[in-house]
Design a protein around this motif. Structure first.
Motif, PDB file in Angstrom:
ATOM      1  N   VAL A  17       0.067   2.330   2.364  1.00 21.53           N
ATOM      2  CA  VAL A  17      -0.516   3.012   1.210  1.00 21.53           C
ATOM      3  C   VAL A  17       0.194   2.543  -0.059  1.00 21.53           C
ATOM      4  O   VAL A  17       1.416   2.532  -0.130  1.00 21.53           O
ATOM      5  CB  VAL A  17      -0.353   4.548   1.341  1.00 21.53           C
ATOM      6  CG1 VAL A  17      -0.737   5.250   0.049  1.00 21.53           C
ATOM      7  CG2 VAL A  17      -1.173   5.063   2.496  1.00 21.53           C
ATOM      8  N   GLU A  18      -0.591   2.153  -1.038  1.00 18.77           N
ATOM      9  CA  GLU A  18      -0.015   1.804  -2.335  1.00 18.77           C
ATOM     10  C   GLU A  18       0.101   3.068  -3.166  1.00 18.77           C
ATOM     11  O   GLU A  18      -0.851   3.828  -3.288  1.00 18.77           O
ATOM     12  CB  GLU A  18      -0.886   0.778  -3.044  1.00 18.77           C
ATOM     13  CG  GLU A  18      -0.858  -0.581  -2.384  1.00 18.77           C
ATOM     14  CD  GLU A  18      -1.613  -1.627  -3.178  1.00 18.77           C
ATOM     15  OE1 GLU A  18      -1.891  -1.389  -4.368  1.00 18.77           O
ATOM     16  OE2 GLU A  18      -1.918  -2.664  -2.590  1.00 18.77           O
ATOM     17  N   VAL A  19       1.276   3.297  -3.717  1.00 14.10           N
ATOM     18  CA  VAL A  19       1.509   4.519  -4.474  1.00 14.10           C
ATOM     19  C   VAL A  19       1.633   4.277  -5.973  1.00 14.10           C
ATOM     20  O   VAL A  19       1.802   5.194  -6.738  1.00 14.10           O
ATOM     21  CB  VAL A  19       2.770   5.266  -3.961  1.00 14.10           C
ATOM     22  CG1 VAL A  19       2.521   5.821  -2.587  1.00 14.10           C
ATOM     23  CG2 VAL A  19       3.979   4.357  -3.982  1.00 14.10           C
ATOM     24  N   GLY A  20       1.570   3.076  -6.359  1.00 16.60           N
ATOM     25  CA  GLY A  20       1.651   2.742  -7.775  1.00 16.60           C
ATOM     26  C   GLY A  20       1.298   1.281  -7.956  1.00 16.60           C
ATOM     27  O   GLY A  20       0.792   0.638  -7.038  1.00 16.60           O
ATOM     28  N   TYR A  21       1.572   0.785  -9.100  1.00 20.17           N
ATOM     29  CA  TYR A  21       1.256  -0.611  -9.384  1.00 20.17           C
ATOM     30  C   TYR A  21       2.041  -1.524  -8.448  1.00 20.17           C
ATOM     31  O   TYR A  21       3.243  -1.694  -8.580  1.00 20.17           O
ATOM     32  CB  TYR A  21       1.570  -0.931 -10.839  1.00 20.17           C
ATOM     33  CG  TYR A  21       1.193  -2.345 -11.218  1.00 20.17           C
ATOM     34  CD1 TYR A  21       2.171  -3.308 -11.391  1.00 20.17           C
ATOM     35  CD2 TYR A  21      -0.137  -2.696 -11.381  1.00 20.17           C
ATOM     36  CE1 TYR A  21       1.828  -4.608 -11.724  1.00 20.17           C
ATOM     37  CE2 TYR A  21      -0.492  -3.987 -11.720  1.00 20.17           C
ATOM     38  CZ  TYR A  21       0.500  -4.941 -11.889  1.00 20.17           C
ATOM     39  OH  TYR A  21       0.158  -6.222 -12.220  1.00 20.17           O
ATOM     40  N   GLU A  22       1.342  -2.076  -7.482  1.00 23.45           N
ATOM     41  CA  GLU A  22       1.899  -2.982  -6.489  1.00 23.45           C
ATOM     42  C   GLU A  22       3.147  -2.421  -5.799  1.00 23.45           C
ATOM     43  O   GLU A  22       4.080  -3.150  -5.494  1.00 23.45           O
ATOM     44  CB  GLU A  22       2.190  -4.343  -7.110  1.00 23.45           C
ATOM     45  CG  GLU A  22       0.934  -5.069  -7.542  1.00 23.45           C
ATOM     46  CD  GLU A  22       1.188  -6.495  -7.916  1.00 23.45           C
ATOM     47  OE1 GLU A  22       2.115  -7.109  -7.361  1.00 23.45           O
ATOM     48  OE2 GLU A  22       0.453  -6.995  -8.767  1.00 23.45           O
TER      49      GLU A  22
END
Length: 71
Positions: A17-22
């Motif tokens: 899961v991506e939680v922010g910019y990259e």
């Protein structure tokens, strides 16, 4: 799917899961998230059974596998 495969699946669902910019969750945080999710499943199963049935051992086994899983 056996318990170890299910545990790995839970961990990597959170790990990817991506939680922010990259940015992505670390493996240890993903593992903790997976444990929280499994705890909710165990709790729901116990509530659903309302004491009239023994809860299945499956989610407890998955939880043990998550706890012991190493990257």
């Amino acid at each position: 799917m056996n318990y170890k495969e299910k545990a790995k699946s839970f961990i990597y669902e959170f790990y990817n899961v991506e939680v922010g910019y990259e940015a992505a969750l670390t493996f240890q945080i993903a593992k903790k998230c997976a444990l929280i999710a499994v705890d909710y499943l165990i709790e729901d199963e116990e509530s659903y059974n309302n004491g009239s049935f023994y809860p299945s051992d499956s989610w407890q086994q998955v939880k043990k596998e998550i706890e012991n899983y190493e990257q």
